[in-house]
Design a protein around this motif. Sequence first.
Motif, short mmCIF file in Angstrom:
data_model
loop_
_atom_site.label_atom_id
_atom_site.label_comp_id
_atom_site.label_asym_id
_atom_site.label_seq_id
_atom_site.Cartn_x
_atom_site.Cartn_y
_atom_site.Cartn_z
N LEU A 1 0.81 -1.22 0.00
CA LEU A 1 0.00 0.00 0.00
C LEU A 1 0.85 1.28 0.00
CD1 LEU A 1 -2.97 -0.96 2.36
CD2 LEU A 1 -3.06 -0.47 -0.10
N PRO A 2 1.91 1.38 0.81
CA PRO A 2 2.70 2.64 0.80
C PRO A 2 3.73 2.70 -0.32
CG PRO A 2 3.55 1.18 2.50
CD PRO A 2 2.35 0.49 1.91
N ALA A 3 3.71 1.77 -1.26
CA ALA A 3 4.72 1.76 -2.32
C ALA A 3 4.78 3.06 -3.11
CB ALA A 3 4.48 0.57 -3.25
N PRO A 4 3.66 3.69 -3.51
CA PRO A 4 3.75 4.96 -4.25
C PRO A 4 4.46 6.06 -3.47
CG PRO A 4 1.57 4.02 -4.48
CD PRO A 4 2.26 3.21 -3.44
N LEU A 5 4.24 6.10 -2.13
CA LEU A 5 4.91 7.11 -1.33
C LEU A 5 6.41 6.86 -1.27
CD1 LEU A 5 2.40 7.45 1.65
CD2 LEU A 5 2.65 8.94 -0.34
N LEU B 1 -8.22 10.30 -5.94
CA LEU B 1 -8.67 9.24 -6.85
C LEU B 1 -7.55 8.25 -7.15
CD1 LEU B 1 -10.93 11.02 -9.51
CD2 LEU B 1 -11.62 9.50 -7.65
N LEU B 2 -6.37 8.78 -7.45
CA LEU B 2 -5.25 7.89 -7.74
C LEU B 2 -4.91 7.01 -6.55
CD1 LEU B 2 -2.94 10.35 -9.71
CD2 LEU B 2 -4.12 8.34 -10.65
N TRP B 3 -4.95 7.59 -5.37
CA TRP B 3 -4.63 6.82 -4.17
C TRP B 3 -5.69 5.74 -3.91
CZ3 TRP B 3 -0.47 6.08 -1.44
CH2 TRP B 3 -0.56 5.46 -0.19
N LEU B 4 -6.96 6.08 -4.11
CA LEU B 4 -8.03 5.09 -3.92
C LEU B 4 -7.92 3.95 -4.94
CD1 LEU B 4 -11.18 7.27 -3.11
CD2 LEU B 4 -9.97 5.69 -1.59
N TRP C 1 -5.21 2.83 -6.41
CA TRP C 1 -4.09 1.97 -6.01
C TRP C 1 -4.47 1.09 -4.82
CZ3 TRP C 1 0.22 -0.30 -7.22
CH2 TRP C 1 1.07 -0.77 -6.21
N THR C 2 -5.14 1.70 -3.83
CA THR C 2 -5.52 0.95 -2.63
C THR C 2 -6.49 -0.18 -2.98
OG1 THR C 2 -5.25 2.92 -1.27
CG2 THR C 2 -6.56 1.12 -0.34
N LEU C 3 -7.48 0.11 -3.80
CA LEU C 3 -8.46 -0.91 -4.18
C LEU C 3 -7.81 -2.04 -4.98
CD1 LEU C 3 -11.46 1.41 -5.14
CD2 LEU C 3 -11.34 -0.14 -3.19
N CYS C 4 -6.86 -1.70 -5.85
CA CYS C 4 -6.18 -2.75 -6.63
C CYS C 4 -5.37 -3.66 -5.73
CB CYS C 4 -5.28 -2.11 -7.68
SG CYS C 4 -6.17 -1.38 -9.07
N VAL C 5 -4.70 -3.10 -4.74
CA VAL C 5 -3.93 -3.91 -3.80
C VAL C 5 -4.85 -4.80 -2.96
CG1 VAL C 5 -2.40 -3.84 -1.80
CG2 VAL C 5 -2.00 -2.30 -3.71
N ALA D 1 -11.13 4.74 -12.11
CA ALA D 1 -10.21 5.01 -13.21
C ALA D 1 -10.96 5.65 -14.38
CB ALA D 1 -9.53 3.71 -13.64
N LEU D 2 -12.18 5.18 -14.63
CA LEU D 2 -12.99 5.79 -15.68
C LEU D 2 -13.34 7.23 -15.34
CD1 LEU D 2 -14.56 5.46 -18.33
CD2 LEU D 2 -16.48 4.58 -17.00
N LEU D 3 -13.68 7.48 -14.08
CA LEU D 3 -13.98 8.85 -13.64
C LEU D 3 -12.78 9.76 -13.80
CD1 LEU D 3 -15.88 10.89 -12.28
CD2 LEU D 3 -15.09 10.00 -10.07
N LEU D 4 -11.60 9.26 -13.45
CA LEU D 4 -10.38 10.04 -13.59
C LEU D 4 -10.10 10.37 -15.05
CD1 LEU D 4 -7.93 11.26 -12.13
CD2 LEU D 4 -6.77 9.07 -12.44
N ALA D 5 -10.34 9.40 -15.92
CA ALA D 5 -10.10 9.63 -17.35
C ALA D 5 -11.05 10.69 -17.91
CB ALA D 5 -10.27 8.31 -18.11
N LEU D 6 -12.29 10.69 -17.41
CA LEU D 6 -13.26 11.67 -17.89
C LEU D 6 -12.86 13.10 -17.51
CD1 LEU D 6 -16.63 9.82 -17.17
CD2 LEU D 6 -15.53 10.18 -19.39
N THR D 7 -12.18 13.27 -16.39
CA THR D 7 -11.79 14.62 -15.97
C THR D 7 -10.71 15.21 -16.86
OG1 THR D 7 -10.12 13.74 -14.43
CG2 THR D 7 -12.36 14.09 -13.57
N PHE D 8 -9.99 14.38 -17.63
CA PHE D 8 -8.93 14.86 -18.50
C PHE D 8 -9.40 15.10 -19.93
CE2 PHE D 8 -6.37 13.18 -15.06
CZ PHE D 8 -5.33 14.09 -14.98
N ILE D 9 -10.68 14.88 -20.21
CA ILE D 9 -11.19 15.10 -21.56
C ILE D 9 -11.05 16.56 -21.99
CG2 ILE D 9 -13.29 15.12 -22.96
CD1 ILE D 9 -14.09 12.53 -21.66
N PRO D 10 -11.38 17.55 -21.14
CA PRO D 10 -11.17 18.95 -21.57
C PRO D 10 -9.72 19.26 -21.92
CG PRO D 10 -12.58 18.87 -19.64
CD PRO D 10 -12.04 17.48 -19.83
#
Length: 348
Positions: free
Chosen positions: A13-17, A59-62, A64-68, A322-331
């Motif tokens: 879990l703390p790997a990204p940090l 979002l990114l942290w969640l 990663w946490t859910l995948c682990v 991940a889908l929600l995060l991708a949608l925020t980068f559409i603009p």
Amino acid sequence: MFEFGWLWLLALLPAPLLIRLLPARQQQEAALQVPFFDQVSELNLAHQARGSNRFHFLLLWLIWTLCVIAAADPKWLGEAKSLPYTGRDLMLAVDISKSMDEKDMLPPGVTSMQFQNRSYNRLDAVKAVIGDFAEQRQGDRLGLILFADQAYLQAPLTYDTATVNQLLQESQIGFAGSATAIGDALGLAIKRLKDRPEGSRRIILLSDGANTAGQTEPLEAAQKARDMGVKIYTIGFGADEQIVQTAFGPRRYNPSRDLDEKALQEIAELSGGQYFRARTTEELELIHKRLDTLEPIELDELKVRPSKRLFYWPLGFALALALLLALTFIPITRRTERVQTQAQGVNG
């Protein structure tokens, strides 16, 4: 009760940090001069602002946490249940050769006068009696072998006696040919029992004929069974007398003239089992009651906990985030396309 199949994976879990704390490498890159630098710089700053946004970071942290958590294999364990268990392993070897189509069996409770207008062959009788015997062996592991020209494993050893019975009921004359490979059936049954504990291995073989096919001699298979401590109970099946109507009146004949009782007796005696002769459906029922006394069901308690895997829940939530995060980068993507169009106009 909730548990993880791979609990140690949660240490990631703390790997990204930890990666963020690593020192950045200094790289010398060639400078690139473009006439639309101001537009690109503005886009890069906007992108960095969005990337450092707390919402995106969360979002990114969640994700990663859910995948682990999904990789750690979460499970829900139910209440402990007791199952009947004996440790006995029974392989049923049933003859389905052409001779099993002989219509010389009376259904239970049917008189000979009623039988004249009924079609009831030997295999139908076996399905009725042995199928009931199989379902009553709760706590035993049962397997099913069907044989004729060759022997086939229809059901491996299992506690699911209802499925074994169903597979027996679905068997038909001619599935495996027309001859009788008793030796091959015994050899296959012994092979399926060889890895089971000693003292619990049994074979119940039912046939109405003699060994006329296959590559294994029945007595050789019986010797192998004796060496392995496998008992074989053999059943010779079929009526001794049948009356048929001919142009010259009723005629008596022996429908079991091809039954090799001597071989079946030798097989049983050599392996330490017992031979039985069943001429009617009622006698077959009595034989299986006798087998219940010879091989009684001694129930022990086996504690099991039903488990349900839950990894798909955190994995599904991670995919949705991940889908929600991708949608925020559409603009940002659309703005990049406008900048590229402007750049092409300047170059042109």
